[in-house]
Scaffold this motif. Structure first.
Motif, PDB file in Angstrom:
ATOM      1  N   LEU A 150     -50.173  77.676   0.734  1.00 16.26           N
ATOM      2  CA  LEU A 150     -51.614  77.614   0.472  1.00 16.26           C
ATOM      3  C   LEU A 150     -51.928  76.582  -0.601  1.00 16.26           C
ATOM      4  CD1 LEU A 150     -52.476  81.426   0.605  1.00 16.26           C
ATOM      5  CD2 LEU A 150     -52.850  79.694   2.371  1.00 16.26           C
ATOM      6  N   ALA A 151     -51.083  76.543  -1.636  1.00 12.87           N
ATOM      7  CA  ALA A 151     -51.312  75.575  -2.719  1.00 12.87           C
ATOM      8  C   ALA A 151     -51.149  74.148  -2.194  1.00 12.87           C
ATOM      9  CB  ALA A 151     -50.335  75.831  -3.866  1.00 12.87           C
ATOM     10  N   PHE A 169     -44.240  65.309 -11.542  1.00 11.14           N
ATOM     11  CA  PHE A 169     -43.901  66.535 -10.821  1.00 11.14           C
ATOM     12  C   PHE A 169     -42.762  67.278 -11.500  1.00 11.14           C
ATOM     13  CE2 PHE A 169     -43.803  69.645  -7.630  1.00 11.14           C
ATOM     14  CZ  PHE A 169     -45.039  69.568  -7.037  1.00 11.14           C
ATOM     15  N   LEU A 203     -51.302  63.152  -1.229  1.00  8.98           N
ATOM     16  CA  LEU A 203     -50.243  62.240  -1.655  1.00  8.98           C
ATOM     17  C   LEU A 203     -49.159  62.130  -0.597  1.00  8.98           C
ATOM     18  CD1 LEU A 203     -49.888  63.464  -5.295  1.00  8.98           C
ATOM     19  CD2 LEU A 203     -50.350  61.109  -4.648  1.00  8.98           C
ATOM     20  N   ALA A 224     -54.124  73.139  -0.180  1.00 17.31           N
ATOM     21  CA  ALA A 224     -55.298  72.880  -1.018  1.00 17.31           C
ATOM     22  C   ALA A 224     -55.168  71.530  -1.724  1.00 17.31           C
ATOM     23  CB  ALA A 224     -55.471  74.005  -2.042  1.00 17.31           C
ATOM     24  N   VAL A 225     -53.949  71.177  -2.154  1.00 17.28           N
ATOM     25  CA  VAL A 225     -53.754  69.874  -2.800  1.00 17.28           C
ATOM     26  C   VAL A 225     -53.941  68.749  -1.773  1.00 17.28           C
ATOM     27  CG1 VAL A 225     -52.105  68.383  -4.010  1.00 17.28           C
ATOM     28  CG2 VAL A 225     -52.264  70.807  -4.617  1.00 17.28           C
ATOM     29  N   ILE A 229     -44.286  69.259 -14.045  1.00 18.23           N
ATOM     30  CA  ILE A 229     -44.910  70.465 -13.492  1.00 18.23           C
ATOM     31  C   ILE A 229     -43.848  71.544 -13.255  1.00 18.23           C
ATOM     32  CG2 ILE A 229     -46.072  71.405 -11.443  1.00 18.23           C
ATOM     33  CD1 ILE A 229     -47.633  68.743 -11.278  1.00 18.23           C
ATOM     34  N   GLY A 251     -57.546  68.227  -1.555  1.00 14.72           N
ATOM     35  CA  GLY A 251     -58.170  67.705  -2.774  1.00 14.72           C
ATOM     36  C   GLY A 251     -57.654  66.342  -3.185  1.00 14.72           C
ATOM     37  N   TYR A 252     -56.369  66.073  -2.974  1.00 11.39           N
ATOM     38  CA  TYR A 252     -55.794  64.816  -3.446  1.00 11.39           C
ATOM     39  C   TYR A 252     -54.540  64.521  -2.635  1.00 11.39           C
ATOM     40  CZ  TYR A 252     -54.170  61.261  -6.745  1.00 11.39           C
ATOM     41  OH  TYR A 252     -53.756  60.085  -7.330  1.00 11.39           O
ATOM     42  N   LEU A 295     -43.153  73.373  -3.311  1.00 12.85           N
ATOM     43  CA  LEU A 295     -44.311  72.585  -3.747  1.00 12.85           C
ATOM     44  C   LEU A 295     -43.962  71.095  -3.791  1.00 12.85           C
ATOM     45  CD1 LEU A 295     -45.695  74.795  -6.663  1.00 12.85           C
ATOM     46  CD2 LEU A 295     -46.778  74.405  -4.458  1.00 12.85           C
ATOM     47  N   ILE A 341     -45.882  68.500  -1.425  1.00 10.89           N
ATOM     48  CA  ILE A 341     -46.952  67.747  -2.078  1.00 10.89           C
ATOM     49  C   ILE A 341     -46.598  66.272  -2.253  1.00 10.89           C
ATOM     50  CG2 ILE A 341     -48.300  67.497  -4.210  1.00 10.89           C
ATOM     51  CD1 ILE A 341     -48.267  70.588  -4.364  1.00 10.89           C
ATOM     52  N   ILE A 342     -45.394  65.964  -2.749  1.00 11.99           N
ATOM     53  CA  ILE A 342     -45.099  64.532  -2.946  1.00 11.99           C
ATOM     54  C   ILE A 342     -44.071  63.986  -1.947  1.00 11.99           C
ATOM     55  CG2 ILE A 342     -45.853  64.363  -5.353  1.00 11.99           C
ATOM     56  CD1 ILE A 342     -42.949  64.648  -6.203  1.00 11.99           C
ATOM     57  N   MET A 346     -40.920  78.414  -6.926  1.00  8.92           N
ATOM     58  CA  MET A 346     -41.782  77.839  -5.893  1.00  8.92           C
ATOM     59  C   MET A 346     -41.730  76.317  -5.907  1.00  8.92           C
ATOM     60  SD  MET A 346     -45.366  79.852  -5.630  1.00  8.92           S
ATOM     61  CE  MET A 346     -45.748  79.512  -7.330  1.00  8.92           C
ATOM     62  N   ILE A 404     -47.452  81.423  -0.929  1.00  7.32           N
ATOM     63  CA  ILE A 404     -48.291  80.865  -1.999  1.00  7.32           C
ATOM     64  C   ILE A 404     -48.153  79.345  -2.045  1.00  7.32           C
ATOM     65  CG2 ILE A 404     -48.755  80.864  -4.479  1.00  7.32           C
ATOM     66  CD1 ILE A 404     -47.574  83.672  -4.588  1.00  7.32           C
TER      67      ILE A 404
END
Lengths: 187, 226, 201
Positions: free
Chosen positions: A171-172, A12, A182, A175-176, A15, A179-180, A43, A47-48, A39, A168
């Motif tokens: 939404l991201a 990450f 974590l 979507a994660v 990223i 899809g995956y 994120l 996400i994590i 962002m 943004i």
């Protein structure tokens, strides 16, 4: 910490660095390009999760401190930590942590898409904007002696862009999650 | 000295990945074949403890993969299907050296071992290259070197010739042939395992053929229906 | 890509141990906040400016590196002038610029590995308390440097796929597959690290 957590933190962080390397992106409906790197706080938390997200930022800041140009526009070096905006840098770590903490509490896989989106948006607003601005402006007020209130007024100009980024990032993140996922496996 | 499976089976949740099996692997060159999802990778990962048996036990040269898992990792090296994921430091030399750290070696000893293993696989010229820019064949050779340098007695290679062109395939095959370790190769490349002493065939989580390369490969064609 | 900001050289400042440089910076950053006398701040600023410019950086590069922060300081100084008067504003400018120049000088004269060695030493107390492992930090750092180019390649591939399919390039359709593809590698990379015995538990 498991090896997998360590790897997720490093990936990450990579990223986040990547988001600073790519040129600013234009959105279809707004003419001003946005820098993607800011962002990252939202994120990372969404996400994590809190702990890994905050540690990913610790790693990025460590890389910056030892002289790697990891921030957007090829910036880096200890000088940034000595400047008046250093509070925002510290705010990234705290912001990613708070974003993650809220996302972990507010969002789970069983919820409807709507509730997940709302949860991520609230987490991004409070952690990614609220906490980052609080840290940034506290330091700014301390350095300048102009008072917290006035420092806050000065940073209001950045709020519209950051709200857009929160949208943004939300939404991201959602979507994660689809899809995956974590986030549910906390570190 | 051998790899020993005793009533070992693996389940992931409800799904049985590998039905109970008992066997001893002592041959120098062993091939593992089967369709996608047949259990061959699970079988191979049992050997160095990356996957633990749900029931039964697996021992490697007398070491139990559950009780002595750290020692087993040193005994059996694993080269992954996508070797890019295995090389985790930015520069080839750094990557190989990193596997030798925390072992009580001096920097000079680490450098010497790194240079020696690169020379041993004829890839000394890659020492300063970025891992991310290596070609498929180069990546595979560096991945093998990065594992061999830590001194395992057994090497397990998962699809080592996957995605390689004819020339690199031959190079990797010759490299595997020259390894002094006991070698297990999982492969869809039947030509690669053709000359091996023993070949195992997995199908739907079961070991259904075990013997000479010719016989096992013939059986594989029957199972695959072609 | 991701080239260190270190500049080859052999000035006395290059030869100073990292620890001395970092302690100097830390002491200066605390001490200067208690000083508002321009008689002290201006000479300090001039000293650090000379130090920074003597490191052998080309002029453009030297100013480019600190330009963005100097700009931020200028804005903050203007606000301070408006609210708190000229003396405060000048004191703030010279104080912060001195610190920024000293920090930039340390960055330009210290290699990544020198920093890493120092960090490993600084983390020893935490390691002894069992809170973390110093070796993990260099492992994580190596992983980032290793995978940033990989992510950039993947980004290019996803962009090309967009063009091939005639799709407009939007942040969401770019970042989501990129983040998923990148984080999906975590399992195999972690497995490979354990298989190679990097982290002895």
């Amino acid at each position: 910490m498991t090896t997998r957590d360590l790897v997720l933190i490093a990936l990450f962080a990579a990223i986040i660095v990547f988001l600073g390397i790519i040129p600013p992106i234009t959105l279809g409906f707004i003419p001003v390009p946005i820098t993607a790197q800011s962002m990252g706080v939202m994120l990372a938390g969404c996400i994590i999760g809190a702990k890994r997200g905050a540690l990913a930022y610790v790693l990025v800041i460590l890389m910056m401190a030892i002289g790697l140009p990891v921030l957007s526009g090829g910036r880096g070096g200890l000088a940034i930590l000595a400047g008046p905006t250093a509070g925002f840098i510290a705010g990234w770590v705290a912001g990613a942590y708070v974003t993650g903490l809220l996302a972990e509490r507010l969002v789970n896989e069983a919820q409807s898409g709507m509730r997940q989106t709302a949860g991520f948006f609230i987490a991004s607003l409070i952690g990614g904007i609220g906490v980052v601005y609080l840290f940034g402006n506290l330091w700014l007020a301390f350095v300048t002696g102009i008072g917290l209130e006035k420092a806050f007024v000065g940073s209001l100009a950045f709020i519209p862009g950051d709200l857009l980024k929160a949208g943004i990032a939300t939404l991201a993140a959602r979507a994660v999650l689809v899809g995956y996922p974590l986030l549910p496996q906390r570190a | 000295m051998a790899i020993q499976f005793t009533d070992s089976s693996v389940r992931f949740g409800q799904k049985t990945a590998l039905h109970p099996l008992s066997l001893t692997l002592a041959e120098r060159r062993i091939g593992i074949i089967g369709l996608n999802g047949s259990g061959k990778t699970t079988f191979a990962r049992l050997i160095n403890g990356l996957v633990k048996p749900t029931e039964g036990r697996v021992t490697v040269n007398g070491l139990d993969t559950v009780a002595d898992d750290r020692a087993v990792l040193g005994e059996a090296g694993f080269i992954f299907q996508n070797p890019q994921h295995q090389l985790i430091m930015p520069i080839v030399r750094e990557d190989i050296a990193f596997g030798l750290k925390n072992r009580g070696l001096t920097n000079a000893e680490i450098a010497a071992k790194t240079n020696a293993v690169l020379a041993r696989f004829s890839v000394s010229h890659l020492a300063g290259r970025r891992v991310h820019e290596l070609s498929g064949g180069e990546t595979q050779l560096v991945a093998i070197a990065s594992v061999v340098v830590t001194g395992p007695k057994i090497l397990i290679l998962d699809e080592p010739t996957n995605q390689l062109d004819l020339k690199n395939r031959r190079l990797v095959a010759a490299t595997i042939d020259g390894l002094e370790q006991q070698v297990l190769v999982i492969s869809h490349d039947l030509g690669l395992v053709d000359g091996f002493e023993r070949v195992l065939l997995f199908h739907e989580g079961q070991l259904i053929a075990d013997g000479q390369a010719d016989d096992t490969i013939r059986r594989y064609h029957e199972v695959a229906g072609c | 890509m991701l080239r260190s900001l270190y500049i080859e050289g052999n000035t006395p400042f290059h030869r100073l141990p990292v620890r001395v440089k970092l302690i100097t910076l830390m002491t200066a950053s605390i001490a200067l906040f208690f000083v508002s006398s321009l008689q002290i701040l201006v000479p300090t600023f001039v000293t650090t400016l000379c130090l920074y410019l003597a490191l052998g950086l080309p002029w453009r590069e030297a100013f480019g590196r600190i330009g963005w922060i100097a700009f931020a300081i200028a804005i903050v100084a203007l606000a301070t002038w408006y609210f708190n008067g000229l003396h405060e504003a000048l004191a703030l400018t010279f104080r912060l610029m001195a610190l920024v120049l000293l920090a930039a000088a340390i960055t330009a004269t210290t290699t990544i590995s020198a920093f890493m060695d120092e960090i490993t030493v600084m983390l020893q107390p935490l390691e002894r308390l069992g809170l973390m492992r110093a070796a993990d930090v260099s492992l994580a750092l190596g992983l980032v440097l290793r995978f940033v180019p990989e992510i950039l390649d993947r980004y290019e591939n996803i962009r090309e796929a967009h063009r091939a399919r005639g799709l407009p390039i939007r942040p969401l359709t770019l970042f989501v597959p990129l983040i998923i593809l990148t984080l999906k590698d975590a399992d195999t990379i972690a497995m490979a690290i354990d298989a190679r015995g990097f982290r002895r538990q």
